[in-house]
Design an enzyme around this catalytic site. Structure first.
Site, PDB file in Angstrom:
ATOM      1  CE  LYS A 187      30.298  61.112  72.535  1.00  0.00           C
ATOM      2  NZ  LYS A 187      31.587  60.615  72.985  1.00  0.00           N
TER       3      LYS A 187
ATOM      4  CE  LYS B 192      31.712  54.760  78.893  1.00  0.00           C
ATOM      5  NZ  LYS B 192      33.155  54.969  78.783  1.00  0.00           N
TER       6      LYS B 192
ATOM      7  CE  LYS C  74      32.944  64.205  78.148  1.00  0.00           C
ATOM      8  NZ  LYS C  74      33.852  63.109  78.337  1.00  0.00           N
TER       9      LYS C  74
HETATM   10  N1  AQP Z   1      28.666  57.692  70.305  1.00  0.00           N
HETATM   11  C1  AQP Z   1      29.806  57.169  69.864  1.00  0.00           C
HETATM   12  N2  AQP Z   1      29.952  56.854  68.550  1.00  0.00           N
HETATM   13  C2  AQP Z   1      31.113  56.303  68.093  1.00  0.00           C
HETATM   14  N3  AQP Z   1      32.160  56.020  68.904  1.00  0.00           N
HETATM   15  C3  AQP Z   1      32.051  56.335  70.200  1.00  0.00           C
HETATM   16  N4  AQP Z   1      32.886  56.178  71.239  1.00  0.00           N
HETATM   17  C4  AQP Z   1      32.305  56.640  72.368  1.00  0.00           C
HETATM   18  N5  AQP Z   1      31.072  57.096  72.091  1.00  0.00           N
HETATM   19  C5  AQP Z   1      30.884  56.918  70.753  1.00  0.00           C
HETATM   20  C6  AQP Z   1      34.219  55.604  71.140  1.00  0.00           C
HETATM   21  O1  AQP Z   1      34.405  54.666  72.176  1.00  0.00           O
HETATM   22  C7  AQP Z   1      35.763  54.644  72.544  1.00  0.00           C
HETATM   23  C8  AQP Z   1      35.899  54.693  74.012  1.00  0.00           C
HETATM   24  O2  AQP Z   1      35.353  55.894  74.490  1.00  0.00           O
HETATM   25  P1  AQP Z   1      35.767  56.398  75.934  1.00  0.00           P
HETATM   26  O3  AQP Z   1      35.727  55.327  76.913  1.00  0.00           O
HETATM   27  O4  AQP Z   1      37.009  57.178  75.849  1.00  0.00           O
HETATM   28  O5  AQP Z   1      34.667  57.247  76.336  1.00  0.00           O
HETATM   29  P2  AQP Z   1      34.063  58.384  75.602  1.00  0.00           P
HETATM   30  O6  AQP Z   1      34.421  58.656  74.227  1.00  0.00           O
HETATM   31  O7  AQP Z   1      34.332  59.496  76.471  1.00  0.00           O
HETATM   32  O8  AQP Z   1      32.683  57.708  75.678  1.00  0.00           O
HETATM   33  P3  AQP Z   1      31.588  58.366  76.394  1.00  0.00           P
HETATM   34  O9  AQP Z   1      30.491  57.423  76.646  1.00  0.00           O
HETATM   35  O10 AQP Z   1      31.263  59.590  75.631  1.00  0.00           O
HETATM   36  O11 AQP Z   1      32.244  58.650  77.797  1.00  0.00           O
HETATM   37  P4  AQP Z   1      32.238  59.975  78.597  1.00  0.00           P
HETATM   38  O12 AQP Z   1      30.830  60.442  78.614  1.00  0.00           O
HETATM   39  O13 AQP Z   1      32.744  59.581  79.954  1.00  0.00           O
HETATM   40  O14 AQP Z   1      33.159  60.903  77.873  1.00  0.00           O
HETATM   41  C9  AQP Z   1      36.426  55.821  71.832  1.00  0.00           C
HETATM   42  O15 AQP Z   1      37.135  55.334  70.722  1.00  0.00           O
HETATM   43  C10 AQP Z   1      35.280  56.656  71.362  1.00  0.00           C
HETATM   44  O16 AQP Z   1      35.558  57.341  70.166  1.00  0.00           O
END
Ligand code: AQP
Length: 324
Positions: free
Chosen positions: A193, A196, A113
């Site tokens: 991946k 968001k 990040k």
């Molecule tokens: N691309 C992905 N493939 C598989 N699993 C995923 N998860 C997120 N992206 C993928 C899973 O979703 C759950 C919730 O995720 P989160 O809300 O903690 O957010 P994250 O992992 O941080 O998702 P983002 O979209 O990548 O958010 P940002 O960009 O804000 O960090 C988790 O179980 C995660 O593994």
């Protein structure tokens, strides 16, 4: 078995969240596991800096879960807001006190990040400790997550072990990550991946036209229609594989191998499969939107239930560390 899982309310719920985590806890709900499912609004504060937006996104995630079939009327399911559980933020501090800096410095998600230009703030840096508190506060057995969270789960176990070594061997229960290999990393429109913060998502509840438009922008190479195609050259193959039946998958693999179909065809097929799979949930969500009081009630009841699980854990921990 008690499972714990959550999604941040930092944006719209997307296919990565669905296949990596949500689909798993919907299955576990059916199987009768005790499911504690939360909306990570405190985590979302590391990126969302608009109070009205955070409130709206938190409500949106609740609606998304309910529309997808999470059913808090079942005795084994609680849906709640992370911020409604003060035991979690208290445990966060106790865990911070024993967390080595070096452990946090090794977190790949933080490094990725920062490399993408996201501000290196302490909230983002200590995110894995708050996540450890989320998990450890409830004596959870398993945590259904995508692969990106595997390292954070290992860190939660390491941090719990530190506290146990300092204050008592069985103080905190060490949970396991529950990762489904075939859907552990869902790629985004650009092949990275789906995330968001990378703005490469396909959202579950976006409007029809923009969802279709986004699917049509999935990255491809310039291989001509008649030529064989490399499945790893475009995320469209991996995305299609998540939706396709075994017969459809065999046909997709065959035409990738032999050529004859253009990328436009596969994107069109993906859009059709997407709308088919989520049609009922999208319809249900529209109906649920008109009943905000129901969402408030679900979250309030869920918080009571979650606190019943967290209180005895925290009483145990407070006594062990000497603040009671
Ligand atoms: N691309 C992905 N493939 C598989 N699993 C995923 N998860 C997120 N992206 C993928 C899973 O979703 C759950 C919730 O995720 P989160 O809300 O903690 O957010 P994250 O992992 O941080 O998702 P983002 O979209 O990548 O958010 P940002 O960009 O804000 O960090 C988790 O179980 C995660 O593994």
């Amino acid at each position: 078995m008690r499972i714990l899982s959550g999604v941040q309310s930092s944006g719209k719920v997307h296919l990565g969240n669905y296949f990596g985590a949500i689909a798993q806890f919907l299955e576990l709900q059916q199987a009768g596991s005790e499911c504690l499912i939360f909306i990570a609004d405190l985590h979302a504060l590391t990126t969302v800096r608009d109070a009205n937006r955070l409130r709206a996104l938190t409500r949106d995630v609740a609606l998304d879960y309910l529309a997808l079939g999470l059913d808090p009327s079942r005795g084994n399911v609680a849906l709640f807001r992370q911020s409604d559980i003060p035991e979690v933020t208290e445990l966060f501090w106790l865990l911070l006190a024993v967390t080595p800096m070096g452990l946090l410095e090794r977190a790949t998600s933080y490094k990725d990040k920062i490399a993408k230009g996201i501000a290196p703030e302490a909230g983002l840096f200590t995110y894995p400790v708050l996540m450890a508190a989320d998990i450890l506060a409830y004596d959870s057995d398993e945590v259904p997550v995508g692969r990106d969270q595997q390292q954070h789960l290992e860190m939660a176990r390491d941090i719990a072990t530190k506290l146990n070594l300092a204050f008592g061997e069985d103080l905190l229960k060490l949970p396991k990550a529950r990762i489904q290999d075939a859907r552990a990393v869902v790629p985004g429109l650009d092949g990275q991946k789906m995330s968001k913060s990378y703005q490469n998502t396909i959202d579950l509840f976006g409007d029809d036209a923009s969802t279709k438009k986004r699917i049509m922008t999935i990255k491809t190479d310039s291989t001509p229609v008649e030529a064989a195609k490399d499945p790893s050259a475009t995320p469209v193959h991996a995305l299609l594989s998540l939706f396709a039946s075994p017969e459809q998958k065999a046909e997709i693999d065959r035409t990738f191998r032999e050529g004859g179909k253009g990328y436009g065809h596969y994107k069109q097929q993906l859009a059709e499969l997407f709308f088919e799979k989520f049609a009922a949930a999208r319809e249900r969500r529209r109906a649920l939107e008109s009943d905000p009081a129901m969402v408030d009630e679900v979250l309030a009841k869920g918080a009571v239930r979650a606190r019943e699980c967290a209180k005895p854990v925290m009483e145990r921990v407070r006594r062990a560390v000497g603040i009671r």
